[in-house]
Design a protein around this motif. Structure first.
Motif, PDB file in Angstrom:
ATOM      1  N   GLN A   7     -16.792 -31.132  44.536  1.00  0.00           N
ATOM      2  CA  GLN A   7     -16.574 -31.923  43.333  1.00  0.00           C
ATOM      3  C   GLN A   7     -17.535 -31.502  42.228  1.00  0.00           C
ATOM      4  O   GLN A   7     -17.147 -31.396  41.058  1.00  0.00           O
ATOM      5  CB  GLN A   7     -16.746 -33.410  43.642  1.00  0.00           C
ATOM      6  CG  GLN A   7     -15.628 -33.999  44.491  1.00  0.00           C
ATOM      7  CD  GLN A   7     -15.912 -35.436  44.898  1.00  0.00           C
ATOM      8  OE1 GLN A   7     -17.015 -35.939  44.693  1.00  0.00           O
ATOM      9  NE2 GLN A   7     -14.929 -36.091  45.482  1.00  0.00           N
ATOM     10  N   GLY A   8     -18.789 -31.259  42.592  1.00  0.00           N
ATOM     11  CA  GLY A   8     -19.771 -30.825  41.602  1.00  0.00           C
ATOM     12  C   GLY A   8     -19.426 -29.463  41.018  1.00  0.00           C
ATOM     13  O   GLY A   8     -19.545 -29.242  39.809  1.00  0.00           O
ATOM     14  N   LEU A   9     -18.974 -28.533  41.867  1.00  0.00           N
ATOM     15  CA  LEU A   9     -18.601 -27.205  41.397  1.00  0.00           C
ATOM     16  C   LEU A   9     -17.415 -27.262  40.438  1.00  0.00           C
ATOM     17  O   LEU A   9     -17.409 -26.607  39.390  1.00  0.00           O
ATOM     18  CB  LEU A   9     -18.256 -26.310  42.586  1.00  0.00           C
ATOM     19  CG  LEU A   9     -19.426 -25.729  43.373  1.00  0.00           C
ATOM     20  CD1 LEU A   9     -18.934 -25.123  44.676  1.00  0.00           C
ATOM     21  CD2 LEU A   9     -20.159 -24.679  42.548  1.00  0.00           C
ATOM     22  N   VAL A  10     -16.418 -28.063  40.797  1.00  0.00           N
ATOM     23  CA  VAL A  10     -15.232 -28.181  39.940  1.00  0.00           C
ATOM     24  C   VAL A  10     -15.606 -28.806  38.596  1.00  0.00           C
ATOM     25  O   VAL A  10     -15.177 -28.336  37.533  1.00  0.00           O
ATOM     26  CB  VAL A  10     -14.137 -29.021  40.637  1.00  0.00           C
ATOM     27  CG1 VAL A  10     -13.012 -29.349  39.664  1.00  0.00           C
ATOM     28  CG2 VAL A  10     -13.584 -28.264  41.840  1.00  0.00           C
ATOM     29  N   GLY A  11     -16.414 -29.861  38.614  1.00  0.00           N
ATOM     30  CA  GLY A  11     -16.804 -30.515  37.372  1.00  0.00           C
ATOM     31  C   GLY A  11     -17.627 -29.611  36.473  1.00  0.00           C
ATOM     32  O   GLY A  11     -17.393 -29.527  35.264  1.00  0.00           O
TER      33      GLY A  11
END
Length: 305
Positions: free
Chosen positions: A40-44
């Motif tokens: 989720q952090g990478l996508v955001g």
């Protein structure tokens, strides 16, 4: 797998989490919730910098982050970023001005979370030179500089998600690596091909408003001594294993002290204490309040002091 992707693979990086369990055995698994946060952090993070035009020389781009299967024998996450619009022309134009990899963006974002900016200069080549308080410097594209100055709370949350497994005491390091042959490593100050993030990096990206407060009430035997004659509620409390300053709220006890109660250093009291703990930015501050002081007391033996 590449044949199945609807677009051009432009960037890859690997995240390797290492550590040992309580028996000294190398970890080979992570909590599923932590892995979900990483992705989720990478996508955001990717989405924000993509929309800011950091990965393109023609304004906001359109790319997607995918994950490849982990390699057998280690916990390795391979992340793939693909772009669906005119990557060939973007590389041709971008090679002159610099296009960062996702690994480099994480490198810059983590640095900006750890250090304060001392100075910055807009360069003739269109980049921005950032000088940090530790006197180190980095040269980044203007679009990256603009994005690094936005959404500070969200950026920290994204980085904290990427580093979520580091909250597990068994996980000691996150290694991030990019292939050395990556064609987009054109920026003047890109990340090393391989770098390591540790728990201090994880603590540095704790959101400023992430505060955890807890309270505990317990009883303990302790020695007491007044430490502030101007404020009779301030005392020093010494238990068997701790010595702390404390505020006394027991009015009956304070009244007895005001009327001349003599307290010797060797006297031991039974105390009811409330401990208020505030955890902020990875650090915990505790405050003791003495709610009640038992009337009976005894003299400490030599091994009690």
């Amino acid at each position: 797998m590449t044949d199945e992707l609807k677009g051009d693979v432009v960037d890859t990086l690997t995240l390797r989490f290492t550590g040992e369990d309580e028996n000294g055995v190398a970890i080979h698994e992570l909590r599923a919730a932590h892995v979900a946060e990483v992705l989720q952090g990478l996508v955001g993070l990717t989405s924000d910098f993509d929309k800011a035009g950091v990965f393109s020389t023609e304004g906001p781009g359109s790319s997607e982050v995918l994950v490849r299967p982990a390699q057998q024998g280690s916990f390795l996450i391979e992340v793939v970023r693909i772009v669906t619009e005119n990557w060939g022309s973007m590389v041709a134009v971008g090679s002159a001005v610099g296009i960062p990899s996702l690994s480099t963006v994480i490198w810059w974002a983590t640095k900006s979370a750890r250090a304060e900016v001392k100075d910055f200069d807009y360069l003739d080549n269109g980049n921005v030179k950032i000088t940090w308080q530790d006197e180190s410097a980095q040269e980044v594209p203007a679009a990256a500089w603009a994005e690094l100055n936005k959404r500070d709370r969200r950026r920290k949350k994204q980085l904290r998600q990427i580093m979520a497994p580091l909250s597990d005491p068994q996980v000691s390091e996150l290694e991030i690596a990019s292939p050395p042959e990556s064609e987009i490593e054109q920026v003047a100050d890109h990340a090393p091909e391989k770098y390591v993030l540790t728990r201090p990096d994880y603590d540095a990206v704790r959101p400023d408003d992430e505060i955890e407060e807890t309270q505990e009430v317990f009883e303990v035997e302790a020695q007491m001594s007044a430490i502030d004659f101007d404020d009779p509620t301030k005392w020093r409390v010494k238990t068997k294993d701790r010595k702390r300053s404390a505020t006394v709220e027991d009015q009956e006890f304070l009244g007895r002290v005001a009327r001349g109660l003599a307290i010797r250093k060797s006297d031991i009291f039974r105390l009811r204490i409330r401990e208020d703990a505030t955890k902020k930015n990875g650090r915990t501050r505790t405050v003791w309040t003495v709610l009640r002081v038992e009337n009976d007391r005894r003299v400490a033996h030599d091994n009690d002091s």
